[in-house]
Design an enzyme around this catalytic site. Structure first.
Site, PDB file in Angstrom:
ATOM      1  N   HIS A 100     -17.281  18.530  -1.728  1.00  0.00           N
ATOM      2  CA  HIS A 100     -16.513  19.310  -0.776  1.00  0.00           C
ATOM      3  C   HIS A 100     -17.338  20.515  -0.327  1.00  0.00           C
ATOM      4  CE1 HIS A 100     -12.620  20.281   1.042  1.00  0.00           C
ATOM      5  NE2 HIS A 100     -12.933  21.555   0.828  1.00  0.00           N
ATOM      6  N   ASP A 140     -15.519  14.554  -3.826  1.00  0.00           N
ATOM      7  CA  ASP A 140     -14.541  15.532  -3.332  1.00  0.00           C
ATOM      8  C   ASP A 140     -13.141  15.089  -3.741  1.00  0.00           C
ATOM      9  OD1 ASP A 140     -12.928  17.246  -1.864  1.00  0.00           O
ATOM     10  OD2 ASP A 140     -13.854  16.791   0.069  1.00  0.00           O
ATOM     11  N   SER A 184     -11.690  20.805   5.792  1.00  0.00           N
ATOM     12  CA  SER A 184     -10.778  21.086   4.688  1.00  0.00           C
ATOM     13  C   SER A 184      -9.413  21.517   5.227  1.00  0.00           C
ATOM     14  CB  SER A 184     -11.405  22.145   3.775  1.00  0.00           C
ATOM     15  OG  SER A 184     -10.718  22.240   2.550  1.00  0.00           O
TER      16      SER A 184
END
Length: 319
Positions: free
Chosen positions: A288, A258, A163
């Protein structure tokens, strides 16, 4: 790359999201950064896996903005010139720490056989862009200088992250190419935040109801970037760079549900078009954060599959 989402979430994730929503906890964006960090620590969705290593050591080095904490994981494999992996945790540049990603780093060290150094870079808003990236650069310099002490090879340094941490790894690779610094041999980018997701199809389809929300993403950006000009900086969002040639080979991992799926896939496309070797893996029934869901109460076989793919890519490239 043309990633898609599956017809439905994996059943284990559907059950997880239902349980998560039933807790009726506040969103990260409803409080202060300190409150969001406390909430994130409290809501860790999986316990750390039971992975024993030769040693796990917390250390502090001097960074550009004060002391910089590191956690060093040594799997105890033989050899005096092993690749060394630097890991930058996710959390929107605002939350997360070496503890929240301890399980991920333990598994990467155990499965690769490489020492892993988890970097507790400075978080926003106390450390806005580019301070976190500067911390990561300092950690890279330290790793290159200290690799011999860790029985590692300074010529086989890997930068990795998920991320926001994946975005930092990508931005660091670009920064080193442009401005010099220790050579990076490989980059492992796990659903990386490398561009403006709000203009993508994945954001339109999956920014509500799949753990990472549009409101959370906007809140993270507002804390990390002090000006709109910063949001246009290529080291913050490497997808904006005109030239991605001569960057380290990469593995890019995305998840079908995601909102960051398409920016990750687009970055893999751009790298490949620039002549950079890329291995791309999309897990179409995942959300995610799935890469860290390794043990109960949310133990995903797909997370273990993603780790296996990443490790195989690293071994193929570095050994």
């Amino acid at each position: 790359m043309t990633p898609t989402s599956a017809d439905d979430l994996h059943p284990d994730l559907r059950a997880f999201l239902e349980r998560y929503e039933s807790l009726d906890v506040p969103s990260f964006n409803e409080g202060s950064a300190a409150e969001a960090r406390e909430l994130f620590d409290r809501l860790r969705v999986a316990e750390d896996p039971d992975i024993e290593l030769e040693s796990v050591e917390d250390r502090t080095i001097g960074g550009p903005h004060g002391e910089l904490p590191l956690r060093i994981y040594d799997p105890g494999t033989e050899g005096t010139a092993r690749p060394l992996l630097l890991y930058f945790h996710g959390g929107g540049w605002v939350i997360g720490n070496v503890d929240t990603h301890d399980g991920t780093c333990r598994k990467l060290a155990a499965d690769t056989g490489y020492p892993v150094v988890s970097v507790d870079y400075g978080l926003a808003p106390e450390n806005p862009f580019p301070e976190g990236l500067e911390d990561c650069y300092a950690a890279l310099e330290w790793a290159a200088e200290t690799a011999g002490e860790l029985d590692a090879d300074p010529d086989r340094l890997v930068v990795a992250g998920d991320s926001a941490g994946g975005g930092l790894a990508a931005g660091l690779s670009l920064l080193v190419r442009d401005r010099g610094g220790p050579d990076i041999a490989y980059q492992l980018l796990i659903y990386p935040s490398v561009g403006d997701a709000t203009v993508t199809e994945a954001y339109e389809e999956h920014s509500q109801g799949y753990f990472l929300t549009a409101d959370d993403m906007a809140w993270f950006r507002d804390h990390y970037f002090e000006t709109e000009v910063d949001m246009g900086n290529v080291y913050a969002f490497p997808l904006l760079a005109d030239d991605l040639s001569e960057l380290p080979p990469a593995t890019v991992i995305t998840a079908g549900f995601d909102p960051l799926r398409d920016v990750g896939a687009n970055y893999a496309d751009r790298l490949e078009a620039a002549g950079v070797p890329v291995a791309y893996h999309n897990y179409d029934d995942m959300i995610h954060g799935f890469f860290g869901m390794l043990s109960e109460p949310v133990a995903l076989e797909r997370a273990h599959e993603a780790h296996e793919a990443a490790v195989a890519d690293l071994h193929a490239a570095l050994e």
